[in-house]
Write a protein that holds these residues in place. Structure first.
Motif, mmCIF file in Angstrom:
data_model
loop_
_atom_site.group_PDB
_atom_site.id
_atom_site.type_symbol
_atom_site.label_atom_id
_atom_site.label_comp_id
_atom_site.label_asym_id
_atom_site.label_seq_id
_atom_site.Cartn_x
_atom_site.Cartn_y
_atom_site.Cartn_z
ATOM 1 N N LEU A 56 52.003 44.718 45.865
ATOM 2 C CA LEU A 56 50.829 45.560 45.662
ATOM 3 C C LEU A 56 49.877 45.287 46.822
ATOM 4 O O LEU A 56 49.484 44.143 47.065
ATOM 5 N N ARG A 145 45.363 48.055 39.662
ATOM 6 C CA ARG A 145 45.795 46.746 39.175
ATOM 7 C C ARG A 145 44.857 45.625 39.607
ATOM 8 O O ARG A 145 45.019 44.499 39.166
ATOM 9 N N PHE A 198 49.586 41.205 46.894
ATOM 10 C CA PHE A 198 50.122 40.404 45.796
ATOM 11 C C PHE A 198 51.524 40.902 45.457
ATOM 12 O O PHE A 198 51.835 42.081 45.662
ATOM 13 N N GLY A 199 52.299 40.016 44.902
ATOM 14 C CA GLY A 199 53.498 40.483 44.240
ATOM 15 C C GLY A 199 53.085 41.237 42.975
ATOM 16 O O GLY A 199 51.968 41.078 42.474
ATOM 17 N N VAL A 200 53.968 42.050 42.478
ATOM 18 C CA VAL A 200 53.609 42.809 41.284
ATOM 19 C C VAL A 200 54.883 43.235 40.554
ATOM 20 O O VAL A 200 55.940 43.411 41.176
ATOM 21 N N VAL A 201 54.795 43.364 39.256
ATOM 22 C CA VAL A 201 55.866 43.953 38.454
ATOM 23 C C VAL A 201 55.417 45.355 38.103
ATOM 24 O O VAL A 201 54.443 45.531 37.358
ATOM 25 N N LEU B 74 52.044 34.918 44.960
ATOM 26 C CA LEU B 74 50.997 35.324 44.031
ATOM 27 C C LEU B 74 51.281 36.724 43.511
ATOM 28 O O LEU B 74 51.822 37.555 44.232
ATOM 29 N N TYR B 75 50.886 36.967 42.283
ATOM 30 C CA TYR B 75 51.117 38.261 41.652
ATOM 31 C C TYR B 75 49.829 38.776 41.033
ATOM 32 O O TYR B 75 49.022 37.986 40.499
ATOM 33 N N ALA B 76 49.691 40.063 41.091
ATOM 34 C CA ALA B 76 48.661 40.717 40.287
ATOM 35 C C ALA B 76 49.316 41.042 38.955
ATOM 36 O O ALA B 76 50.275 41.806 38.909
ATOM 37 N N PRO B 79 54.144 37.929 36.399
ATOM 38 C CA PRO B 79 55.120 37.746 37.469
ATOM 39 C C PRO B 79 56.524 38.183 37.065
ATOM 40 O O PRO B 79 57.433 38.197 37.888
ATOM 41 N N LEU B 93 46.064 37.208 36.954
ATOM 42 C CA LEU B 93 46.778 36.867 38.176
ATOM 43 C C LEU B 93 47.811 35.812 37.854
ATOM 44 O O LEU B 93 47.724 35.146 36.812
#
Lengths: 206, 321, 530
Positions: A56, A145, A198-201, B74-76, B79, B93
């Protein structure tokens, strides 16, 4: 011939005379009692070694116009535009043009009007601060998000730290100031940009 | 003359008669004579009142603070789309990775968090962690969090209330003096703790398993269902010397001792006294002795929530345009 | 004067016709060891049936008897279901799933083996202060274990140890969640250890009572409905013992799904809220429960039934009480010594009988028994040296579905073996016979063979019917395969000679002809039925 004699002899064999004694046992098969060699993989394996499958990309750009001219400032108006892209970086642009509706990866595009008044609460290193109301004036913030994106109507407090040249944000209005945007001041205007990845699902419909 | 017939014996009778015998043996009770149950109950109470998310949160904050670019990722939001506890539109997060930084810090698993903070008339905050995260440094475990925990607070003019819900295992991050074992613990509990200038009270239930440590060198687990009213804010009918409810303590042989407190009988007609003492049950059998707790200073162990502990942002202001 | 003579008529002994001497020893050997007796042993018993007692002791001392103990207990425990429950990679294992499943499924069964092998009382099944593990299982369940094979082991997670009652395998095989509140597990304990299956109780409900469960609070409905209480009054206190194993195994990792939680032992309060107890007697913990189970007369009765049914291939009925009482006495007087129990069973006239003239006993007696998949595999392998396997797994392993096809169980969907002849069983026997025959022929008729022949001891490539050696070989094959010599006038030698010739005529290959003949012998009913 000899074999025939043996065979005939075998055929002529009758049962042994009973003597109450068991014949000796033949060799017994011993059971293989379980695994004797175990191979252990001692390396860590949580299944999470890989990089995120999806990313993202978040972008914000904004402008404050403070008044009265030259300060001390009592009011501010401005605008923030925010974009979010899934698995695509935002195309470079000469100016902050509105993105085409079918831009690849674009999942969120919003424009917020900012109207604020001077706050009595300042960050320790701040010259001035405003309580700024966010109003969504374009776009739909539902698919966005960014966990820090406010809701339309929220009032957030920001202050200007001239020394570090950052706009600080009073998180929750609880007196916890955090650097929020690096900004450039030109007279009564403050311009800022921000981006993050960021990573995101992705949600099912993304 | 009649020759009497001889009764024939039937088949050989089965020797053991299932209906014979003296009945069940009495339940053998463990010997608790060498353990001070009152001290154990006091110890347990002082652990319960400090059962919160602080240590785990501190571990999370440290792990996030020690990150480097790409380790951990890191993830919004969540994960992993397959986690039951998190939806794909979770607002927080997270980090998720298996990696080691150049500084020798290793991350394995994932940790998700949410925070909220609002200040109007008072201050409200909330933090939530969902994690299965191990962080170690040069082979030494720094933190292990597995499960879920949430804590919310409300404070205003010196009065505060904290709501804690935990269902997790915490290791490596419990500091000395925190009231819970430094080796870690596993807890499933919910608590509401009130403190400050108006009222002191604790209501909660759940259980805790202590890693490594033993209460009074004997008990490895606590279970409880308590309602404690402190001196502050107590009404005329409230008993501030004794909880309402019970505490259970388990020894490693799986023998439970329960102390049941009943400071006021109400209409029940049961004997009750606000004396700090509760009836002891060992293996479910009522004993003829009591265990007593001292609630003095209990609420001083409960810490007032601080707003700064309910913020964990990864905000990097970037560079000026 | 009236002289009354009343003859003391004892209950007439059922008129049992015993199996022949050889047949008795074959039955004994197959039941206790899974193989036929040697011809030497058969000759000895043929001459002196009194040797039978001694053979019983010899076969009970055979390590293969312990395999049978495991098989028999598995018909109750049903843990050999081929499941690992978790990815072995989570334990750091680099082993096939099938091997892990073997270890997992055998945890309780190896305790039974240990008990019998060390002449411990059967009550050790619930009183053992340890579990059993091999290195694979020790890795999976994180056990303290030493050595390279199966040995006693202990859990590290603070759980009390009470034999099968505290094994992770047991409670993964019998899971529970939600409003079931460990009742499934309680019934497993009752069924396995006391032979009392709650689900077999003749309880009938009104429709309204069933509807109330779904519309109201289930626990309250159960507590308030007398019909429900007919089971739940004892079931729920039994279920209260297992909350330390209250796992949420769906999507749980290995740790989460197997860790004993001492702090959860009292969660029964949040469910049925019935204090732990055993049929009206309060208990405090699972070790208490184990003690009560061990002392319950039904525990010993159930052990007797389990081994009786395992050895006789039939379900016990009330009509068996007299016979079972004898075995029960032997079992109890020996302090629950399994070998003594088995000895009592296999020495009984009923076990050694071929038939009876008592119509009532005839209803219950099993005059002809059928090899199960384990026994078929081991009998044929012992005779021919051939083991039919698929990726190293034999037909007794249900990975290919063959165990069930052969009348066995898979311990999950098929939990009752079938002892009746079936197309499936005969098909397997046919294919096994064919493969085994080729194995033997390939070995025995190999001109370069240096070791002894397996079966074809009297013939070579050049032997042809009607050579004397040919008939001798045929007769020898029948003795080796079935344990029963052919009668002098038997037609088999001639029929086999004819078959041999017909096959040989097709392609001139004596190997193929002998393999055909041998496969027919291996399909003789006397191999499959004993």
């Amino acid at each position: 011939m000899a074999r025939s004699v043996v065979i005939v002899g075998l055929l002529a064999c009758s049962g042994q005379e009973p003597d109450g004694v068991l014949p000796t046992e033949e060799g017994l098969r011993v059971e293989d009692t379980g695994s004797s060699s175990v191979i252990l993989d001692t390396g860590p394996d949580t299944g999470l070694n890989g990089d995120p499958e999806h990313f993202l990309f978040l972008y914000q750009t904004g402008l404050w116009e403070m008044s009265p001219f030259g300060g001390p400032y009592t009011h501010v108006v401005g605008e923030i535009e925010a974009w979010e892209y899934l698995d695509e970086e935002r195309p470079r642009r000469d100016s902050a043009d509105t993105a085409e509706p079918d831009e690849p990866g674009l999942i969120c595009e919003t424009t917020w009007a900012l109207v604020g008044t001077a706050s009595e609460e300042l960050c320790p290193a701040c010259e001035f601060a405003f309580d700024i109301e966010y109003t969504l004036v374009a776009g739909d913030d539902e698919p966005c998000r960014d966990p820090d994106l406010p809701a339309s109507g929220d009032v957030l407090r920001f202050g200007w730290n001239e020394t570090d040249r950052v706009i600080e944000h009073d998180v929750g209005g609880a007196g916890l100031w955090m650097p929020w945007w690096a900004a450039t001041r030109a007279g009564d205007d403050l311009a800022f940009e921000w981006s993050a990845r960021f990573g995101v699902v992705p949600e099912e419909d993304e | 003359m009649i020759l009497l017939l001889l009764a024939c014996a039937g088949p050989e009778a089965v020797e053991d008669d299932p209906f014979a015998g003296e009945g069940p043996d009495a339940l053998p009770l463990p010997d608790f004579s060498d353990v001070d149950l009152s001290a154990a109950a006091n110890d347990a109470l002082r652990r319960i009142v400090r059962l919160d998310t602080a240590a785990g949160w501190a571990g999370l904050v440290d792990s996030v603070g020690s990150r480097t670019e790409g380790c951990p990722d890191l993830y919004a939001g969540t994960p992993d789309g397959d986690l039951d506890e998190l939806d794909e539109d979770s607002p927080g997060l997270s980090w998720s990775d298996t990696c080691t930084t150049s500084a020798g810090r290793s991350y394995g698993g994932y940790a998700y968090w949410e925070t909220e903070l609002h200040h109007t008339a008072g201050t409200e905050g909330r933090r939530r962690i969902v994690a299965q995260a191990a962080v170690s440094h040069e082979g030494e475990l720094e933190s292990w969090l597995k499960g879920e925990a949430e804590e919310a607070f409300l404070s205003s003019e010196g009065h505060w209330r904290r709501n804690v819900t935990v269902d997790w295992t915490v290791e490596g991050v419990v500091p000395e003096g925190a009231g819970l074992p430094t080796e870690g613990y596993r807890a499933a509990a919910q608590l509401e703790l009130t403190g400050g200038v108006l009222e002191e009270a604790l209501t909660g239930s759940g259980n805790v398993f202590l890693h490594g440590e033993r209460i009074e060198e004997r008990f490895d687990s606590i279970e409880f269902d308590l309602d404690i009213q402190g001196e502050l804010g107590a009404g005329p009918e409230d008993c501030t010397a004794e909880p309402v409810g019970w505490i259970g303590l388990r020894d490693p042989d799986a023998h439970w001792a329960h102390i049941v407190f009943l400071p006021t009988a109400g209409d029940t007609g049961v004997d009750a006294a606000c004396d700090g003492c509760g009836t002891v049950f060992v293996r479910g059998v009522e004993q003829d002795f009591e265990a007593c707790v001292d609630l003095d200073g209990l609420f001083e162990l409960a810490s007032e929530p601080a707003a700064k502990d309910y913020v964990l942002s990864l905000r990097d202001p970037g560079s000026a345009p | 004067m009236i002289l009354l003579l009343l003859s003391c008529a004892t209950d007439a002994e059922p008129a049992l016709v015993a199996l022949g001497n050889r047949e008795q020893l074959i039955r004994l050997s197959v039941d206790l060891r899974g193989v036929h007796p040697s011809e030497e042993e058969l000759l000895a018993i043929e001459a002196d049936l009194d040797l039978y007692d001694q053979y019983v002791d010899r076969y009970l001392a055979d390590p293969r008897f312990l395999d049978r103990v495991e098989e028999i207990l598995n018909t109750r425990m049903l843990t050999r279901d081929g499941r690992t429950y978790f990815d072995p990679g989570q334990a750091g294992l680099v082993v096939s799933d099938a091997d892990v499943a073997d270890s997992v499924g055998d945890e309780p069964l190896k305790l039974a083996r240990h008990i019998v092998d060390n002449d411990l009382p059967w009550s050790e099944l619930v009183l053992a202060d340890y579990t059993m593990a091999d290195p694979v299982l020790a890795a999976m369940w994180d056990l303290e274990h030493e050595g390279e094979g199966w040995a006693t082991a202990r859990y590290r997670d603070g759980r009390p140890h009470a034999g099968v009652l505290t094994m992770t395998t047991t409670w993964l095989r019998y899971p529970s969640a939600g409003v079931n509140a460990n009742r499934h597990r309680a019934n497993a304990v009752s069924r396995i250890l006391l032979c009392d299956d709650y689900l077999a109780r003749p309880v009938s409900f009104e429709r309204s009572q069933i509807d109330a469960i779904t519309t109201g609070d289930p626990e309250q409905v159960i507590a308030d409905t007398p019909t429900c209480q007919s089971c739940h009054s004892s079931l729920d206190p039994l279920a209260a013992h297992f909350f330390g194993f209250w796992w949420d195994t769906e999507d749980a990792g290995l740790d989460e799904g197997t860790l004993y939680r001492p702090e959860d032992e009292n969660l029964w309060r949040d469910h049925a809220d019935r204090e732990p107890g055993f049929y009206g007697h309060p208990t405090a913990d699972i070790q208490d429960l184990a003690g009560m189970i061990a002392e319950d007369p039904r525990f010993a009765d159930c052990a007797v039934e389990t081994f009786f049914e395992g050895l006789t291939q039939r379900r016990t009925t009330d009509a068996d009480w007299e016979e079972l009482a004898l075995h029960r006495n032997a079992f109890s007087e020996s302090n629950q010594h399994v070998k003594t129990l088995v000895r009592s069973i296999v020495l009984s006239p009923e076990y050694r009988a071929r038939s009876t003239s008592d119509p009532e006993l005839a209803e219950r007696l099993v005059p002809v028994k059928t090899l199960g998949p384990h026994q078929l595999e081991s009998v044929v392998e012992d005779i021919t040296g051939y083991r039919w396997s698929f990726d190293g797994r034999g037909i007794s392993d249900n990975a290919e579905g063959l165990a069930v096809l052969a009348g066995g169980i898979d311990s999950r969907d098929v939990v009752e073996g079938s002892h009746d002849p079936s197309v499936g069983l005969l098909s397997i026997q046919e294919r096994l016979a064919w493969s085994a025959a080729h194995h033997v022929v390939g070995h025995d008729l190999d001109p370069a063979r240096t070791e002894d022949a397996i079966l074809l001891r009297y013939v070579t490539h050049e032997t042809r019917p009607p050579d004397e050696a040919f008939e001798a070989q045929i007769r020898s094959l029948y003795v080796d395969v079935t344990g029963l010599p052919l009668a002098e006038e038997a037609r088999e030698p001639a029929l086999m000679a004819q078959l041999w010739t017909e096959v040989h005529t097709v392609n001139g290959d004596p190997d193929e002809a002998w393999a055909t003949v041998l496969s027919v012998v291996l399909r003789d009913p006397h191999l499959l039925f004993y």
